[in-house]
Design a protein around this motif. Structure first.
Motif, mmCIF file in Angstrom:
data_model
loop_
_atom_site.group_PDB
_atom_site.id
_atom_site.type_symbol
_atom_site.label_atom_id
_atom_site.label_comp_id
_atom_site.label_asym_id
_atom_site.label_seq_id
_atom_site.Cartn_x
_atom_site.Cartn_y
_atom_site.Cartn_z
ATOM 1 N N ALA A 1 67.775 45.507 85.224
ATOM 2 C CA ALA A 1 67.390 44.186 85.732
ATOM 3 C C ALA A 1 67.583 43.094 84.677
ATOM 4 O O ALA A 1 66.718 42.235 84.470
ATOM 5 C CB ALA A 1 65.937 44.202 86.213
ATOM 6 N N LEU A 2 68.732 43.141 83.996
ATOM 7 C CA LEU A 2 69.053 42.133 82.989
ATOM 8 C C LEU A 2 69.632 40.903 83.677
ATOM 9 O O LEU A 2 70.390 41.010 84.643
ATOM 10 C CB LEU A 2 70.047 42.697 81.971
ATOM 11 N N ASP A 3 69.272 39.735 83.169
ATOM 12 C CA ASP A 3 69.644 38.463 83.785
ATOM 13 C C ASP A 3 70.764 37.803 82.983
ATOM 14 O O ASP A 3 70.628 37.577 81.775
ATOM 15 C CB ASP A 3 68.416 37.550 83.833
ATOM 16 N N GLY A 4 71.857 37.478 83.664
ATOM 17 C CA GLY A 4 72.959 36.796 82.998
ATOM 18 C C GLY A 4 72.540 35.470 82.392
ATOM 19 O O GLY A 4 73.110 35.022 81.388
ATOM 20 N N LYS A 5 71.534 34.819 82.998
ATOM 21 C CA LYS A 5 71.041 33.550 82.444
ATOM 22 C C LYS A 5 70.470 33.743 81.044
ATOM 23 O O LYS A 5 70.526 32.831 80.210
ATOM 24 C CB LYS A 5 69.984 32.951 83.369
ATOM 25 N N HIS A 6 69.922 34.916 80.779
ATOM 26 C CA HIS A 6 69.391 35.186 79.446
ATOM 27 C C HIS A 6 70.522 35.325 78.425
ATOM 28 O O HIS A 6 70.383 34.897 77.274
ATOM 29 C CB HIS A 6 68.531 36.452 79.468
ATOM 30 N N LEU A 7 71.643 35.903 78.841
ATOM 31 C CA LEU A 7 72.793 35.973 77.937
ATOM 32 C C LEU A 7 73.306 34.569 77.627
ATOM 33 O O LEU A 7 73.668 34.266 76.487
ATOM 34 C CB LEU A 7 73.905 36.811 78.561
ATOM 35 N N GLN A 8 73.331 33.715 78.636
ATOM 36 C CA GLN A 8 73.747 32.326 78.412
ATOM 37 C C GLN A 8 72.759 31.605 77.497
ATOM 38 O O GLN A 8 73.139 30.772 76.677
ATOM 39 C CB GLN A 8 73.877 31.587 79.746
ATOM 40 N N ALA A 9 71.471 31.945 77.614
ATOM 41 C CA ALA A 9 70.453 31.331 76.760
ATOM 42 C C ALA A 9 70.659 31.721 75.299
ATOM 43 O O ALA A 9 70.400 30.916 74.388
ATOM 44 C CB ALA A 9 69.056 31.737 77.227
ATOM 45 N N ILE A 10 71.110 32.958 75.063
ATOM 46 C CA ILE A 10 71.420 33.387 73.697
ATOM 47 C C ILE A 10 72.558 32.544 73.134
ATOM 48 O O ILE A 10 72.507 32.093 71.981
ATOM 49 C CB ILE A 10 71.785 34.884 73.675
ATOM 50 N N ILE A 11 73.571 32.319 73.951
ATOM 51 C CA ILE A 11 74.693 31.468 73.523
ATOM 52 C C ILE A 11 74.204 30.051 73.255
ATOM 53 O O ILE A 11 74.644 29.393 72.299
ATOM 54 C CB ILE A 11 75.819 31.483 74.573
ATOM 55 N N ASP A 12 73.270 29.556 74.085
ATOM 56 C CA ASP A 12 72.666 28.231 73.839
ATOM 57 C C ASP A 12 72.078 28.169 72.431
ATOM 58 O O ASP A 12 72.201 27.154 71.739
ATOM 59 C CB ASP A 12 71.555 27.948 74.853
ATOM 60 N N GLY A 13 71.403 29.249 72.025
ATOM 61 C CA GLY A 13 70.803 29.288 70.691
ATOM 62 C C GLY A 13 71.836 29.200 69.593
ATOM 63 O O GLY A 13 71.637 28.508 68.588
ATOM 64 N N MET A 14 72.967 29.878 69.790
ATOM 65 C CA MET A 14 74.042 29.806 68.798
ATOM 66 C C MET A 14 74.615 28.385 68.728
ATOM 67 O O MET A 14 74.941 27.880 67.660
ATOM 68 C CB MET A 14 75.155 30.794 69.147
ATOM 69 N N GLU A 15 74.694 27.747 69.904
ATOM 70 C CA GLU A 15 75.209 26.385 69.944
ATOM 71 C C GLU A 15 74.249 25.412 69.272
ATOM 72 O O GLU A 15 74.675 24.400 68.685
ATOM 73 C CB GLU A 15 75.472 25.964 71.392
ATOM 74 N N MET A 16 72.963 25.703 69.334
ATOM 75 C CA MET A 16 71.981 24.853 68.650
ATOM 76 C C MET A 16 72.253 24.820 67.151
ATOM 77 O O MET A 16 72.036 23.802 66.487
ATOM 78 C CB MET A 16 70.566 25.363 68.929
ATOM 79 N N ASP A 17 72.751 25.946 66.599
ATOM 80 C CA ASP A 17 73.074 25.986 65.168
ATOM 81 C C ASP A 17 74.245 25.066 64.821
ATOM 82 O O ASP A 17 74.384 24.647 63.666
ATOM 83 C CB ASP A 17 73.393 27.420 64.732
ATOM 84 N N LEU A 18 75.077 24.771 65.797
ATOM 85 C CA LEU A 18 76.192 23.851 65.568
ATOM 86 C C LEU A 18 75.732 22.400 65.649
ATOM 87 O O LEU A 18 76.342 21.524 65.040
ATOM 88 C CB LEU A 18 77.305 24.084 66.597
ATOM 89 N N ASP A 19 74.677 22.163 66.418
ATOM 90 C CA ASP A 19 74.226 20.800 66.684
ATOM 91 C C ASP A 19 73.076 20.343 65.803
ATOM 92 O O ASP A 19 72.858 19.140 65.643
ATOM 93 C CB ASP A 19 73.790 20.671 68.156
ATOM 94 N N GLN A 20 72.327 21.294 65.242
ATOM 95 C CA GLN A 20 71.089 20.927 64.559
ATOM 96 C C GLN A 20 70.876 21.797 63.326
ATOM 97 O O GLN A 20 70.987 23.026 63.391
ATOM 98 C CB GLN A 20 69.905 21.095 65.531
ATOM 99 N N THR A 21 70.560 21.173 62.206
ATOM 100 C CA THR A 21 70.317 21.913 60.964
ATOM 101 C C THR A 21 68.906 21.702 60.425
ATOM 102 O O THR A 21 68.540 22.263 59.397
ATOM 103 C CB THR A 21 71.319 21.493 59.871
ATOM 104 N N ARG A 22 68.108 20.890 61.107
ATOM 105 C CA ARG A 22 66.720 20.633 60.708
ATOM 106 C C ARG A 22 65.843 20.611 61.960
ATOM 107 O O ARG A 22 66.315 20.264 63.049
ATOM 108 C CB ARG A 22 66.580 19.257 60.017
ATOM 109 N N TYR A 23 64.570 20.926 61.773
ATOM 110 C CA TYR A 23 63.595 20.867 62.870
ATOM 111 C C TYR A 23 62.379 20.094 62.383
ATOM 112 O O TYR A 23 61.818 20.405 61.324
ATOM 113 C CB TYR A 23 63.214 22.276 63.332
ATOM 114 N N LEU A 24 61.990 19.071 63.134
ATOM 115 C CA LEU A 24 60.927 18.171 62.698
ATOM 116 C C LEU A 24 59.573 18.872 62.637
ATOM 117 O O LEU A 24 58.771 18.603 61.749
ATOM 118 C CB LEU A 24 60.836 16.960 63.630
#
Length: 277
Positions: free
Chosen positions: A91-114
């Motif tokens: 019962a694995l959700d493809g949306k969760h795999l896309q969410a993992i990719i979202d996290g990798m993309e966050m590393d391209l867009d953001q290098t600091r967290y307030l």
């Protein structure tokens, strides 16, 4: 080389603590979790090993399409070929795999967290969602188990951030929240230039205490009914908490080195946790 062999090789070469917990799983579950882990490594390496942001972003876009193709029954990469048979079984959700990719993309867009709230959102994509998927592969009968897995993923990522402060800084990233650096009078320049001092140690002690608390909160959520099936996650936790203790005993000297446990110690910790049940 078969898709399963490709994923196995990817897991072994990584030297990750997670691999040691996989060894105690039944064959089919081990194949599934190894394929999921290999997927995470592939998309993570896309960002970490690519110096050109445009190329990295295009590669992540390719992985997004590959996930869709896999869900549609036409995977082309060894990892998605290995993962596909397990999507419905656990019962694995493809949306969760896309969410993992979202996290990798966050590393391209953001290098600091307030603040920690912002960091926690990143951690959900980078680790908590992986925890949820992993728990399904291990075996879930109670809804609370998914909450436990989500929280445990956060604890793992907080530990990774502590361990990798220096390594991440050399890549231009500082995950420690800006307001917490200010609270302990540590500047971004201190991190980027590897200035280890009392203020830095106090900051890291604060980070470690929060990680330890997060582990305890996760364990409190795990129902007894699923404790046995979730032993792989508990093995990982034993290894990660031992690593966190080691970092603290070393005085948080993480700016110029990456502290790790030996393979035999990881295996011993995994075995002890498995035996305890």
């Amino acid at each position: 080389m078969s898709p399963d062999e490709y994923c196995q090789q990817k897991a072994v070469q990584s030297g990750s603590s997670f691999y040691y917990s996989f060894l105690f799983l039944p064959v089919e579950r081990r194949r599934a979790i190894t394929a999921l882990y290999a997927f995470c490594r592939e998309v993570d390496d896309t960002v970490d090993e690519c110096n050109d942001v445009t190329i990295a972003r295009n590669k992540l876009m390719w992985w997004r399409k590959e996930v869709q193709d896999m869900l549609g029954g036409t995977p082309s990469h060894p990892v998605t070929k290995a993962l596909q048979p397990h999507m419905a079984s656990y019962a694995l959700d493809g949306k969760h795999l896309q969410a993992i990719i979202d996290g990798m993309e966050m590393d391209l867009d953001q290098t600091r967290y307030l603040d920690f709230a912002g960091l926690k959102r990143y951690c959900w994509h980078a680790a908590s969602v992986v925890g949820i998927m992993s728990s399904r592969i291990f075996g879930v009968t109670q809804q609370e188990t998914l909450q436990y897995a989500e929280k445990l993923g956060l604890a793992f990522q907080l530990t990774n951030i502590i361990r990798d402060v220096g390594e991440d800084a050399r890549k231009g990233r500082i995950y420690l929240p800006v307001n917490e650096l200010q609270q302990f009078n540590v500047t971004a320049a201190d991190i980027l230039n590897a200035r280890h001092n009392e203020n830095f140690e106090n900051l890291m002690r604060f980070q470690a205490e929060r990680a330890q608390t997060t582990y305890e909160e996760a364990f409190a959520l795990l129902p007894n009914a699923d404790r046995r099936s979730q032993r792989p996650g508990l093995m990982m936790a034993a290894i990660y908490r031992a690593l966190l203790d080691e970092i603290q005993r070393d005085g948080f000297h993480v700016l110029n080195q990456k502290i790790s446990l030996t393979p035999i110690r990881k295996l011993w910790l995994a075995w002890k946790t498995y035996v305890r049940g």
